[in-house]
Design an enzyme around this catalytic site. Sequence first.
Site, short mmCIF file in Angstrom:
data_model
loop_
_atom_site.label_atom_id
_atom_site.label_comp_id
_atom_site.label_asym_id
_atom_site.label_seq_id
_atom_site.Cartn_x
_atom_site.Cartn_y
_atom_site.Cartn_z
N LYS A 191 8.58 -5.16 8.61
CA LYS A 191 9.08 -2.88 9.59
C LYS A 191 8.05 -2.55 9.77
O LYS A 191 7.40 -2.28 8.47
CB LYS A 191 10.38 -3.07 8.47
CG LYS A 191 11.20 -1.82 9.05
CD LYS A 191 11.63 -1.42 7.45
CE LYS A 191 10.63 0.28 7.07
NZ LYS A 191 10.68 0.98 8.48
N GLU A 267 0.45 -1.47 -2.09
CA GLU A 267 -0.81 0.06 -2.07
C GLU A 267 -0.34 1.75 -1.40
O GLU A 267 -0.02 1.56 -0.01
CB GLU A 267 -1.50 -0.60 -0.27
CG GLU A 267 -3.12 0.53 -0.57
CD GLU A 267 -2.97 0.99 0.44
OE1 GLU A 267 -3.20 2.27 -0.18
OE2 GLU A 267 -2.54 1.57 1.73
N CYS A 301 -4.91 7.71 2.82
CA CYS A 301 -4.96 7.30 1.74
C CYS A 301 -5.61 7.64 0.79
O CYS A 301 -5.85 8.18 -0.20
CB CYS A 301 -3.78 5.90 1.19
SG CYS A 301 -4.44 4.51 1.93
N GLU A 400 -1.15 14.57 -3.36
CA GLU A 400 -1.49 14.57 -2.42
C GLU A 400 -0.78 15.19 -0.90
O GLU A 400 0.51 15.47 -0.76
CB GLU A 400 -1.14 13.10 -1.63
CG GLU A 400 -1.83 12.21 -0.43
CD GLU A 400 -1.27 10.34 -0.46
OE1 GLU A 400 -2.18 9.61 -0.15
OE2 GLU A 400 -0.52 10.02 -0.43
#
Length: 500
Positions: A191, A267, A301, A400
Amino acid sequence: MPTHATIEVPNLGRVQVPTGLFIDNEWVESLSKETFSTVDPATGKPFLDFEHAKKEDVNRAVASSRKAFNTVWGNNVAATDRAALLNKFADLMERDAAKIGALESLNSGKGVRIAREFDVGDSIAAFRYYAGLADKSHGQTINHFGGEKFVYTLHQPIGVCGQIIPWNYPLMMWAWKVAPALAAGCTVVMKPSELTPLTALVMCDLAKEAGIPAGVINTLPGLGATTGDAICRHMDIDKVAFTGSVITGRRIAIAAAESNLKKVTLELGGKSPSIIFDSADVEQAASWVAMGIWFNSGQDCTASSRLYVQEGIYDQFIDALASKAKACAIGQPSDETTSFGPLISEGQRDKVLKYIESGRSEGARVVTGGQKWDKSNGGFWVEPTILADTTIGMKVVQEEIFGPVIVASRFKTEEEVIDLANNTAFGLAASVFTNDAMQQTRLAHSIDAGTIWLNQYGILHPSVPFGGFKTSGIGRELGTYGLEAYQQVKAVHQNLTQTM
């Protein structure tokens, strides 16, 4: 709705692209006939409508992948044969690199040269690496039992794997997951992100051309709450691999646990510190840190989003980094010189701008940037931004941002900066810049992160494992660890003389 559309691609003209579901090596519509829309991040205008896979479509795809695993893939195919197909796949990606790069640029807003040379190039490298590794994994012989019995282990593919990938590196994250899964002998239900599904679908035609059997790669565009949740909860999927936010990672882990306790690789996010000591080469360190935070417009990231500079060179370093910010090649994705494109969406841009305002209101000093690019013209750019003189309690330091914003503060001692670096919920990456080799080693051992760069930043390779500590994830991708993530170990006890 048809399963293909024709779009205008800069420098290529009109190109037909897939917009449907790819199940059993065929393009099909969703059973519900529902679609979802995407937006061009460089213009803010509608881009393409894609078929929306629902639970019933996931069921079809999983059945196809299970059949393939049990018949034409998995333990039924020699690893060398899988390797040959992966290399053929890489050959086709190389052949079509210009087209794939142009579509990835259009899909995600990256500069077209960056998409072609880095995203496509690194994806090809991942396929080459795992093609080479496919027949190098083997078990053990355990001959500890004299004449009683002989024991050995087998490394076998896990089975049908759901894979859910993000929008910041649509093609490369696809390659990081598909290549090791196929090398290990797993089949895949993929996906892509609902914001950037195009290039994952384009890869399906190449998979078929390469000779990948039907059912080995099934691809389902759709939303996380529908398609993604159906994949994570499906009782005949053996593993889910996900790259994305911590919040979504938690939901996936819960769904996997509440269904068939499927294996997970996650992750997730990061808030990676860069530590600059007085002994560092200021210009070199500033260049590396600039790339670490402003490559891919900060949508990374591992972005070097926290900066700690020793007080003796703090002002000098901030000035050097500000010069790098002003030199960023911000521009249109179709321009070969652009290395800094728009953020992926209006929502992401506005989120970043809110973080900048939060930092300013809490006392951070805006050195450069801090606003929309004045030539955005409906696109979603935010200028490269430095927030200096930040403190540990600020929201911009703890959370973040996932945009082109770096937060900077000064430190005095090595012990102090280790505490600052580790004072976070994340643990994905970090960097240290110093000319003291022993200091490099001490910090590499002391910082809680899955990747540590010493006197550089951001360079990854398919042969080197990647993953996080703490809330930055579970498991590893890339390297031999990435292959092992798609295998399970079986112990076989062969009786030689024992009787009852």
